[in-house]
Write a protein that holds these residues in place. Structure first.
Motif, mmCIF file in Angstrom:
data_model
loop_
_atom_site.group_PDB
_atom_site.id
_atom_site.type_symbol
_atom_site.label_atom_id
_atom_site.label_comp_id
_atom_site.label_asym_id
_atom_site.label_seq_id
_atom_site.Cartn_x
_atom_site.Cartn_y
_atom_site.Cartn_z
ATOM 1 N N SER A 1 -0.424 6.844 4.163
ATOM 2 C CA SER A 1 0.833 6.100 4.080
ATOM 3 C C SER A 1 1.551 6.091 5.422
ATOM 4 O O SER A 1 2.067 5.059 5.858
ATOM 5 N N GLY A 2 1.565 7.243 6.093
ATOM 6 C CA GLY A 2 2.294 7.348 7.357
ATOM 7 C C GLY A 2 1.568 6.734 8.541
ATOM 8 O O GLY A 2 2.130 5.904 9.257
ATOM 9 N N ALA A 3 0.318 7.115 8.731
ATOM 10 C CA ALA A 3 -0.420 6.687 9.924
ATOM 11 C C ALA A 3 -0.855 5.229 9.859
ATOM 12 O O ALA A 3 -0.756 4.494 10.851
ATOM 13 N N ILE A 4 -1.321 4.792 8.692
ATOM 14 C CA ILE A 4 -1.872 3.434 8.576
ATOM 15 C C ILE A 4 -0.852 2.452 8.001
ATOM 16 O O ILE A 4 -0.416 1.515 8.687
ATOM 17 N N ALA A 5 -0.465 2.654 6.746
ATOM 18 C CA ALA A 5 0.403 1.687 6.072
ATOM 19 C C ALA A 5 1.787 1.596 6.707
ATOM 20 O O ALA A 5 2.368 0.512 6.792
ATOM 21 N N SER A 6 2.322 2.732 7.175
ATOM 22 C CA SER A 6 3.652 2.715 7.783
ATOM 23 C C SER A 6 3.583 2.487 9.294
ATOM 24 O O SER A 6 4.091 1.492 9.799
ATOM 25 N N ALA B 1 0.834 -1.206 0.000
ATOM 26 C CA ALA B 1 0.000 0.000 0.000
ATOM 27 C C ALA B 1 0.864 1.250 0.000
ATOM 28 O O ALA B 1 0.525 2.252 -0.643
ATOM 29 N N ASN B 2 1.990 1.205 0.702
ATOM 30 C CA ASN B 2 2.907 2.342 0.690
ATOM 31 C C ASN B 2 3.392 2.644 -0.717
ATOM 32 O O ASN B 2 3.484 3.809 -1.129
ATOM 33 N N SER B 3 3.745 1.598 -1.465
ATOM 34 C CA SER B 3 4.208 1.798 -2.835
ATOM 35 C C SER B 3 3.113 2.420 -3.691
ATOM 36 O O SER B 3 3.358 3.360 -4.453
ATOM 37 N N VAL B 4 1.900 1.895 -3.561
ATOM 38 C CA VAL B 4 0.786 2.393 -4.374
ATOM 39 C C VAL B 4 0.433 3.833 -3.992
ATOM 40 O O VAL B 4 0.261 4.702 -4.866
ATOM 41 N N LEU B 5 0.328 4.118 -2.697
ATOM 42 C CA LEU B 5 -0.016 5.470 -2.245
ATOM 43 C C LEU B 5 1.045 6.486 -2.646
ATOM 44 O O LEU B 5 0.727 7.602 -3.074
ATOM 45 N N THR B 6 2.312 6.092 -2.516
ATOM 46 C CA THR B 6 3.399 7.006 -2.875
ATOM 47 C C THR B 6 3.367 7.303 -4.364
ATOM 48 O O THR B 6 3.498 8.458 -4.790
ATOM 49 N N ARG B 7 3.188 6.265 -5.174
ATOM 50 C CA ARG B 7 3.138 6.452 -6.622
ATOM 51 C C ARG B 7 1.927 7.289 -7.021
ATOM 52 O O ARG B 7 2.013 8.165 -7.895
ATOM 53 N N MET B 8 0.770 7.056 -6.383
ATOM 54 C CA MET B 8 -0.435 7.837 -6.689
ATOM 55 C C MET B 8 -0.222 9.316 -6.369
ATOM 56 O O MET B 8 -0.686 10.193 -7.098
ATOM 57 N N ALA B 9 0.473 9.575 -5.263
ATOM 58 C CA ALA B 9 0.695 10.960 -4.836
ATOM 59 C C ALA B 9 1.721 11.676 -5.710
ATOM 60 O O ALA B 9 1.566 12.868 -6.017
ATOM 61 N N PHE C 1 12.878 6.199 -0.835
ATOM 62 C CA PHE C 1 11.656 5.605 -1.376
ATOM 63 C C PHE C 1 10.822 6.650 -2.120
ATOM 64 O O PHE C 1 10.415 6.447 -3.268
ATOM 65 N N SER C 2 10.593 7.798 -1.484
ATOM 66 C CA SER C 2 9.748 8.841 -2.081
ATOM 67 C C SER C 2 10.390 9.425 -3.339
ATOM 68 O O SER C 2 9.731 9.554 -4.382
ATOM 69 N N TYR C 3 11.653 9.794 -3.248
ATOM 70 C CA TYR C 3 12.309 10.422 -4.392
ATOM 71 C C TYR C 3 12.487 9.433 -5.544
ATOM 72 O O TYR C 3 12.426 9.813 -6.716
ATOM 73 N N ALA C 4 12.685 8.153 -5.237
ATOM 74 C CA ALA C 4 12.810 7.139 -6.294
ATOM 75 C C ALA C 4 11.502 7.000 -7.061
ATOM 76 O O ALA C 4 11.503 6.786 -8.288
#
Length: 285
Positions: free
Chosen positions: A214-219, A22-30, A86-89
């Motif tokens: 991403s931070g509160a739930i997935a992370s 979910a972190n990967s998907v949320l980060t990419r969506m954002a 992760f974010s910048y990549a």
């Protein structure tokens, strides 16, 4: 281990891996639009993770029994390096490709550390690792999308940092407290990142929402569950199991971001899953 604890560990492990994906998907969506800049996404992600975990810890109304259950500065640095890389990549990589590079590097890091500590792998473990890694290589090379060199480097750093963070969590006696204090100790680094990325500041309410989720739930909650199950997994099993995350993330990218699905993705998923099963079963032979 009796059947009931095995099922419980299995379900918690699945929950943690879904959170990672979910972190990967949320980060990419954002970041694909982009709805938010990478620096702000990382900062909000870490701060919201810290806020939810410290709130839960406070509501629990008890402090950890020992100071050892308060995380560590080294773990926090690894957490920050992972989250930032992760974010910048993900500015440069697609969801499935980024997740595969990340968790391929996680596996390499964890197996390497395990070998350096003198752990001898069973032949079936080597076979499972090899099959999983072949599936990983098949998916990212020569292309699902041709990876950016900078993106690969950033995600590799993130993967190595996450691998070390995972290894540190295997001895956790209080997963919630450890994860909460690890996030809290990231605060000074977050402030530095916010100042450094001020010139590129770009915020959209939807991007902020994705960062909070991403931070509160997935992370925050996902990493707590992961620390909880790590005591039941060997370092090798933990490393190989995480290769399942790219498969989940790639299908998440298909469902939520309309990224393409391919025969290559399906075949590599089968290799990775077969390799994971081999590593898990190796201990029973």
């Amino acid at each position: 281990m009796s059947t009931q604890p095995i099922v419980k560990v299995g379900l918690l492990t699945a929950l943690a891996l879904i959170a990672f994906a979910a972190n990967s998907v949320l980060t990419r969506m954002a970041l694909a639009e982009p709805l938010i800049d990478a620096g702000s996404f990382t900062s909000i992600r870490l701060l919201s993770g810290s806020a939810i975990l410290m709130s839960i810890l406070w509501l629990r109304q008890k402090r950890p029994a020992t100071t050892q259950a308060n995380g560590s500065w080294f773990a926090s640095i690894m957490l920050f390096l992972y989250a930032t890389g992760f974010s910048y990549a993900y500015l440069l990589l697609e969801t499935g490709t980024g997740a595969l590079i990340l968790f391929g590097m996680v596996q390499i890091t964890m197996v390497a550390v395990s070998l350096l500590k003198g752990h001898v792998l069973h032949r079936l473990e080597w076979l499972g690792i090899g099959v999983s890694f072949l599936g990983f290589v098949y998916l990212v090379w020569p292309e699902v999308s041709t990876p950016s060199v900078s993106g690969v480097l950033l995600m590799s750093i993130a993967g190595a940092a996450w691998g070390l963070y995972t290894l540190l969590g295997r001895g956790s006696s209080d997963p919630l407290a450890d994860t909460a204090y690890n996030f809290l100790r990231c605060t000074p680094f977050v402030i530095i990142l916010m100042l450094a990325s001020w010139s590129t500041l770009s915020l959209d309410y939807q991007g902020v929402l994705y960062a909070i989720l991403s931070g509160a739930i997935a992370s925050g909650l996902g990493y707590t569950v992961w620390y909880l199950v790590l005591s039941h997994l060997s370092a090798t099993q933990a490393g190989v199991l995480q290769l399942l995350v790219p498969v989940i993330a790639a299908f998440g990218g298909v469902l939520f971001i309309a990224e393409p699905i391919s025969l290559r993705l399906l075949l590599s998923a089968l290799c990775i899953l077969g390799g994971i099963l081999t590593v898990i079963l190796a201990k029973r032979v």
